[in-house]
Design a protein around this motif. Structure first.
Motif, short mmCIF file in Angstrom:
data_model
loop_
_atom_site.label_atom_id
_atom_site.label_comp_id
_atom_site.label_asym_id
_atom_site.label_seq_id
_atom_site.Cartn_x
_atom_site.Cartn_y
_atom_site.Cartn_z
N ALA A 12 94.51 25.27 25.99
CA ALA A 12 95.06 26.41 25.26
C ALA A 12 95.48 26.00 23.85
CB ALA A 12 96.24 27.00 26.02
N GLU A 13 96.11 24.84 23.74
CA GLU A 13 96.54 24.37 22.42
C GLU A 13 95.33 24.06 21.54
OE1 GLU A 13 98.71 20.45 20.62
OE2 GLU A 13 99.75 21.49 22.27
N ALA A 14 94.33 23.42 22.12
CA ALA A 14 93.13 23.08 21.35
C ALA A 14 92.40 24.34 20.90
CB ALA A 14 92.21 22.21 22.20
N GLY A 31 83.56 21.01 38.18
CA GLY A 31 82.86 19.75 38.04
C GLY A 31 82.01 19.61 36.79
N ARG A 32 82.13 20.58 35.86
CA ARG A 32 81.31 20.54 34.65
C ARG A 32 81.97 19.69 33.57
NH1 ARG A 32 80.69 26.49 32.99
NH2 ARG A 32 82.89 26.47 33.59
N PRO A 33 81.18 19.20 32.60
CA PRO A 33 81.76 18.40 31.52
C PRO A 33 82.55 19.26 30.55
CG PRO A 33 79.42 18.75 31.13
CD PRO A 33 79.71 19.28 32.52
N ASP A 34 83.51 18.63 29.88
CA ASP A 34 84.31 19.34 28.88
C ASP A 34 83.43 19.99 27.83
OD1 ASP A 34 86.83 18.88 29.94
OD2 ASP A 34 87.12 16.99 28.87
N SER A 35 82.34 19.33 27.44
CA SER A 35 81.47 19.90 26.40
C SER A 35 80.91 21.25 26.82
CB SER A 35 80.33 18.93 26.08
OG SER A 35 79.60 18.60 27.25
N GLU A 36 80.55 21.39 28.10
CA GLU A 36 80.02 22.66 28.60
C GLU A 36 81.12 23.70 28.73
OE1 GLU A 36 77.91 24.28 32.71
OE2 GLU A 36 77.58 22.20 32.08
N ILE A 37 82.29 23.26 29.20
CA ILE A 37 83.43 24.18 29.36
C ILE A 37 83.85 24.76 28.01
CG2 ILE A 37 85.87 24.30 30.01
CD1 ILE A 37 85.24 22.10 32.10
N VAL A 38 83.84 23.94 26.97
CA VAL A 38 84.24 24.40 25.64
C VAL A 38 83.36 25.56 25.18
CG1 VAL A 38 84.26 23.78 23.19
CG2 VAL A 38 85.32 22.26 24.87
N PHE A 39 82.05 25.41 25.32
CA PHE A 39 81.14 26.46 24.87
C PHE A 39 81.35 27.75 25.66
CE2 PHE A 39 78.38 22.98 23.10
CZ PHE A 39 78.45 23.41 21.79
N HIS A 53 82.00 23.59 16.11
CA HIS A 53 83.04 23.91 17.08
C HIS A 53 83.27 22.79 18.10
CE1 HIS A 53 83.05 28.28 15.93
NE2 HIS A 53 84.32 28.10 16.22
N LEU A 54 82.19 22.22 18.66
CA LEU A 54 82.36 21.25 19.74
C LEU A 54 83.12 20.01 19.28
CD1 LEU A 54 81.93 20.46 22.67
CD2 LEU A 54 79.70 19.50 22.01
N PRO A 55 82.71 19.31 18.23
CA PRO A 55 83.48 18.12 17.84
C PRO A 55 84.92 18.43 17.46
CG PRO A 55 81.82 18.65 16.18
CD PRO A 55 81.51 19.48 17.38
N ARG A 56 85.14 19.57 16.80
CA ARG A 56 86.51 19.94 16.43
C ARG A 56 87.35 20.23 17.68
NH1 ARG A 56 86.52 24.92 12.97
NH2 ARG A 56 88.77 24.52 12.99
N PHE A 57 86.75 20.94 18.63
CA PHE A 57 87.48 21.29 19.85
C PHE A 57 87.80 20.03 20.66
CE2 PHE A 57 88.94 23.23 23.58
CZ PHE A 57 88.99 24.60 23.45
N LEU A 58 86.84 19.13 20.79
CA LEU A 58 87.08 17.92 21.59
C LEU A 58 88.13 17.03 20.93
CD1 LEU A 58 83.48 16.99 22.81
CD2 LEU A 58 85.27 18.26 24.01
N ASP A 59 88.13 16.96 19.61
CA ASP A 59 89.18 16.20 18.92
C ASP A 59 90.55 16.82 19.17
OD1 ASP A 59 87.40 14.38 17.89
OD2 ASP A 59 87.28 15.31 15.90
N ALA A 60 90.61 18.15 19.09
CA ALA A 60 91.88 18.86 19.32
C ALA A 60 92.32 18.71 20.77
CB ALA A 60 91.73 20.33 18.96
N LEU A 61 91.36 18.74 21.70
CA LEU A 61 91.67 18.58 23.11
C LEU A 61 92.23 17.19 23.38
CD1 LEU A 61 91.53 19.77 25.99
CD2 LEU A 61 89.20 18.86 26.14
N ALA A 62 91.63 16.17 22.77
CA ALA A 62 92.12 14.81 22.94
C ALA A 62 93.56 14.67 22.43
CB ALA A 62 91.20 13.83 22.22
N ALA A 63 93.83 15.28 21.28
CA ALA A 63 95.18 15.20 20.71
C ALA A 63 96.19 15.93 21.57
CB ALA A 63 95.17 15.78 19.30
N ALA A 64 95.84 17.12 22.04
CA ALA A 64 96.76 17.93 22.85
C ALA A 64 97.03 17.27 24.20
CB ALA A 64 96.18 19.33 23.05
N PHE A 65 96.00 16.72 24.81
CA PHE A 65 96.16 16.07 26.11
C PHE A 65 96.96 14.77 25.95
CE2 PHE A 65 94.96 13.75 29.91
CZ PHE A 65 94.89 14.73 30.88
N GLY A 66 96.62 14.00 24.92
CA GLY A 66 97.33 12.75 24.69
C GLY A 66 98.82 12.95 24.46
#
Length: 231
Positions: A12-14, A31-39, A53-66
């Motif tokens: 949600a934060e990402a 069981g799907r990968p984060d890349s598929e879930i994001v789209f 969108h994908l690289p930005r979202f995954l970077d934001a997801l990493a920061a929010a989860f961390g």
């Protein structure tokens, strides 16, 4: 392990960080990968995805989860027997353990560390959710990484995937790896058998059963190592 509460908050934060809008509709991981879930998450919330969108979202997801990693052990749970099973399999001669997961690498590392499992796996040779591959291909990518790191060949003779869904079984079958299905997740024992699992266990609580299954499905004499990869 199940850390779904923290994961949902991080998503949600990402989403807000990337789109400027609140997340309204959730999608199921299944069981799907984060890349598929994001789209899918972008699509069902009315966002037309672009290449950025994908690289930005995954970077934001990493920061929010961390930022929430200290809550993982308190608010999440580890599958019964997981630590003992990993520890026991690690004692097998020639074993290399890693993870094949839909979670992006940094978040997978946080999960493993939170529950003290990181000491039993080689995170660097695993396959992760930021890599846009089908799971079967991702398993082959991980085998290649393990081979380069350890100077041997990892293939269907000495690779076993441990997972809890029929989708995991299908990935193992396509990649030519052996499969141990664990019926404590998304799929029933009959579904795992029907999908083609070589061995089906009710859970990981009996580490001797896990070790016996891995040993029976790998052949270190024909390869120079064994490669159990767990979800």
């Amino acid at each position: 392990m199940d850390v779904s509460i923290v994961t949902r908050e991080a998503y949600a934060e990402a989403f807000r960080a990337v789109t400027g809008r609140p997340l309204v509709k959730l999608t199921q991981p299944n069981g799907r990968p984060d890349s598929e879930i994001v789209f899918e998450m972008l699509a069902i919330n009315g966002i037309v995805a672009s290449d950025e969108h994908l690289p930005r979202f995954l970077d934001a997801l990493a920061a929010a989860f961390g930022a929430r990693r200290r809550r993982l052990a308190k608010e999440g749970r580890m599958m019964a027997g997981a630590r003992d099973a990993l520890k026991a399999v690690a004692r097998l001669d020639g074993v290399v353990q890693s993870v094949l997961t839909g979670t992006i690498k940094s978040n997978a590392a946080h999960k493993l560390a939170a529950f003290g499992l990181d000491r039993y796996v080689d995170i660097e040779i695993g396959g992760y959710g930021e890599e846009v591959y089908p799971k079967a291909t991702l398993l082959q990518v991980a085998q290649g990484r393990a081979g380069r790191r350890h100077g041997t060949v990892f293939d269907g003779r000495n690779t076993v995937l441990i997972g809890d869904s029929a989708r995991d079984v299908q990935a193992a079958r396509i990649a030519g790896a052996s499969m141990i299905g664990v019926a404590s997740g998304r799929s029933l024992p009959a579904e795992l058998h029907e999908a083609g699992a070589d061995v089906v266990l009710p859970d990981l609580s009996n580490s001797s059963e896990v070790v016996a299954a891995v040993a029976s499905l790998t052949s270190p004499a024909r390869g120079a190592g064994r490669f159990p990869a767990g979800r």
